[in-house]
Design a protein around this motif. Structure first.
Motif, PDB file in Angstrom:
ATOM      1  N   ASN A   1     104.826  42.285  69.353  1.00 50.59           N
ATOM      2  CA  ASN A   1     104.298  42.798  70.629  1.00 50.59           C
ATOM      3  C   ASN A   1     102.836  43.230  70.512  1.00 50.59           C
ATOM      4  O   ASN A   1     102.333  43.960  71.354  1.00 50.59           O
ATOM      5  N   GLY A   2     102.173  42.755  69.468  1.00 44.46           N
ATOM      6  CA  GLY A   2     100.804  43.162  69.227  1.00 44.46           C
ATOM      7  C   GLY A   2     100.716  44.423  68.402  1.00 44.46           C
ATOM      8  O   GLY A   2      99.619  44.884  68.098  1.00 44.46           O
ATOM      9  N   TYR A   3     101.888  44.991  68.074  1.00 48.07           N
ATOM     10  CA  TYR A   3     102.044  46.123  67.162  1.00 48.07           C
ATOM     11  C   TYR A   3     101.661  47.477  67.759  1.00 48.07           C
ATOM     12  O   TYR A   3     101.846  48.499  67.103  1.00 48.07           O
ATOM     13  N   ARG A   4     101.181  47.500  68.972  1.00 48.13           N
ATOM     14  CA  ARG A   4     100.991  48.744  69.707  1.00 48.13           C
ATOM     15  C   ARG A   4     101.075  48.420  71.188  1.00 48.13           C
ATOM     16  O   ARG A   4     101.127  47.248  71.582  1.00 48.13           O
ATOM     17  N   ASP A   5     101.077  49.433  72.035  1.00 50.14           N
ATOM     18  CA  ASP A   5     101.429  49.243  73.439  1.00 50.14           C
ATOM     19  C   ASP A   5     100.291  48.790  74.346  1.00 50.14           C
ATOM     20  O   ASP A   5     100.506  48.047  75.303  1.00 50.14           O
ATOM     21  N   ALA A   6      99.094  49.261  74.119  1.00 49.04           N
ATOM     22  CA  ALA A   6      98.011  49.068  75.082  1.00 49.04           C
ATOM     23  C   ALA A   6      97.557  47.613  75.148  1.00 49.04           C
ATOM     24  O   ALA A   6      97.581  46.897  74.142  1.00 49.04           O
TER      25      ALA A   6
ATOM     26  N   ILE B   1     102.520  36.867  71.902  1.00 53.62           N
ATOM     27  CA  ILE B   1     102.707  38.286  72.161  1.00 53.62           C
ATOM     28  C   ILE B   1     103.941  38.427  73.043  1.00 53.62           C
ATOM     29  O   ILE B   1     104.067  37.731  74.058  1.00 53.62           O
ATOM     30  N   GLU B   2     104.849  39.314  72.672  1.00 51.46           N
ATOM     31  CA  GLU B   2     106.094  39.485  73.425  1.00 51.46           C
ATOM     32  C   GLU B   2     106.047  40.735  74.286  1.00 51.46           C
ATOM     33  O   GLU B   2     105.219  41.626  74.067  1.00 51.46           O
ATOM     34  N   ASP B   3     106.962  40.791  75.252  1.00 55.82           N
ATOM     35  CA  ASP B   3     107.008  41.956  76.144  1.00 55.82           C
ATOM     36  C   ASP B   3     108.102  42.951  75.755  1.00 55.82           C
ATOM     37  O   ASP B   3     108.517  43.779  76.561  1.00 55.82           O
ATOM     38  N   ALA B   4     108.555  42.893  74.504  1.00 52.19           N
ATOM     39  CA  ALA B   4     109.522  43.863  73.982  1.00 52.19           C
ATOM     40  C   ALA B   4     108.784  45.040  73.367  1.00 52.19           C
ATOM     41  O   ALA B   4     107.804  44.862  72.643  1.00 52.19           O
ATOM     42  N   THR B   5     109.257  46.234  73.638  1.00 54.04           N
ATOM     43  CA  THR B   5     108.582  47.444  73.190  1.00 54.04           C
ATOM     44  C   THR B   5     108.905  47.837  71.761  1.00 54.04           C
ATOM     45  O   THR B   5     108.152  48.579  71.127  1.00 54.04           O
ATOM     46  N   GLY B   6     110.085  47.420  71.274  1.00 56.55           N
ATOM     47  CA  GLY B   6     110.570  47.891  69.988  1.00 56.55           C
ATOM     48  C   GLY B   6     111.302  49.217  70.065  1.00 56.55           C
ATOM     49  O   GLY B   6     111.676  49.779  69.043  1.00 56.55           O
ATOM     50  N   ARG B   7     111.534  49.694  71.295  1.00 63.07           N
ATOM     51  CA  ARG B   7     112.216  50.972  71.497  1.00 63.07           C
ATOM     52  C   ARG B   7     113.558  50.730  72.181  1.00 63.07           C
ATOM     53  O   ARG B   7     113.612  50.153  73.268  1.00 63.07           O
ATOM     54  N   ALA B   8     114.634  51.198  71.567  1.00 61.54           N
ATOM     55  CA  ALA B   8     115.972  50.928  72.068  1.00 61.54           C
ATOM     56  C   ALA B   8     116.203  51.515  73.453  1.00 61.54           C
ATOM     57  O   ALA B   8     116.914  50.932  74.277  1.00 61.54           O
ATOM     58  N   GLU B   9     115.599  52.660  73.731  1.00 63.35           N
ATOM     59  CA  GLU B   9     115.846  53.316  75.015  1.00 63.35           C
ATOM     60  C   GLU B   9     115.135  52.613  76.178  1.00 63.35           C
ATOM     61  O   GLU B   9     115.523  52.772  77.341  1.00 63.35           O
TER      62      GLU B   9
END
Length: 274
Positions: free
Chosen positions: A85-90, A111-119
């Protein structure tokens, strides 16, 4: 080939017909795949993580780019990067990751649209589009052709919403993505639906046991690129497990009958397959 020529060659592959782009996990597997005759390669976040004894997603950007640089340097082929995901959010971080991937020798990246956060596993729509737009602008500002791939990850995270996946892919296309990718689409009908809904090339990843389609069927459905993700690494690990279990269990040695000879391996590593 220099990086500019690799970028041109990679872009040309996407104009058809369908091509298969396998995903090596290190320089050695990259040389073997190149020696078999593939025209382009891509890194695999999962396969590389497993070489470090980690789960997918537990690799830093610096580690992933170093692995990508090793693979790109090992072969005279275009190499694309699984940049998660680019390794950070921004959005700026997604753009920075694209620029760093280019510095590592890559001529494409996703680049993917997954956050890496389960919630909250998927970025919301507006944030996702902004990230794709920033990454696409970075890719297209490079001094050589860089093929940027935008990934819609709904189906890999339990969100079996084809309508939203298509909405995202269409928005990513409008934001500048060169290739679109929705890993985990359940069947050929869903793939056909996505192909009909977008105009940019669609990548399909081979990932599940008892696959519901063949390469020929994907080509007939209009898919222009196939990748293997972590599946070749899983196949290699499966071979290792089975060979080691045979030795530990019955103590037979049939695994040696299926192993490459040292001479064969050396030919691939030297870039001279037999």
């Amino acid at each position: 080939m220099n990086q500019h020529k690799k970028g041109l060659a990679f872009r040309a592959l996407h104009r058809g017909p369908l091509f298969v782009m396998p995903n090596p996990w290190d320089a050695g597997s990259a040389r073997l795949l190149a020696g078999l005759g593939y025209k382009a390669l891509a890194t695999t976040s999962a396969g590389f993580a497993w070489t470090l004894g980690r789960k997918d997603g537990a690799v830093t950007r610096a580690e992933a780019l170093a692995n990508a640089a090793d693979i790109a340097a090992a072969v005279d082929l275009p190499v694309s990067g699984d940049l998660e995901n680019g390794y950070r959010d921004a959005p700026a971080h997604a753009a920075e990751t694209i620029r760093l991937a280019a510095e590592a020798g890559l001529v494409g990246g996703s680049i993917e649209d997954a956050t890496g956060r389960a919630e909250a596993p998927i970025y919301d729509f507006e944030a996702s589009v902004a990230r794709v737009e920033a990454a696409a602008q970075a890719a297209h500002s490079l001094p050589f052709p860089f093929t940027f791939v935008a990934r819609a990850e709904n189906f890999l995270h339990g969100r079996r919403d084809l309508a939203d996946t298509i909405r995202r892919l269409q928005a990513y296309e409008a934001a500048g993505a060169d290739v679109l990718f929705a890993p985990g689409l359940p069947d050929l009908e869903a793939i056909r639906t996505v192909v009909a809904a977008v105009s940019k090339p669609l990548n399909v990843v081979l990932w599940q046991k008892q696959s519901p389609y063949t390469v020929a069927e994907l080509a007939a459905a209009g898919v222009q690129r196939i990748s293997t993700g972590g599946s070749l690494a899983r196949a290699a690990l499966g071979g290792l497990r089975d060979a080691a279990s045979e030795l530990l269990g019955p103590g037979t040695l049939s695994y040696l009958d299926h192993a490459m000879t040292t001479a064969e391996v050396h030919q691939f590593m030297a870039g001279r397959p037999g």
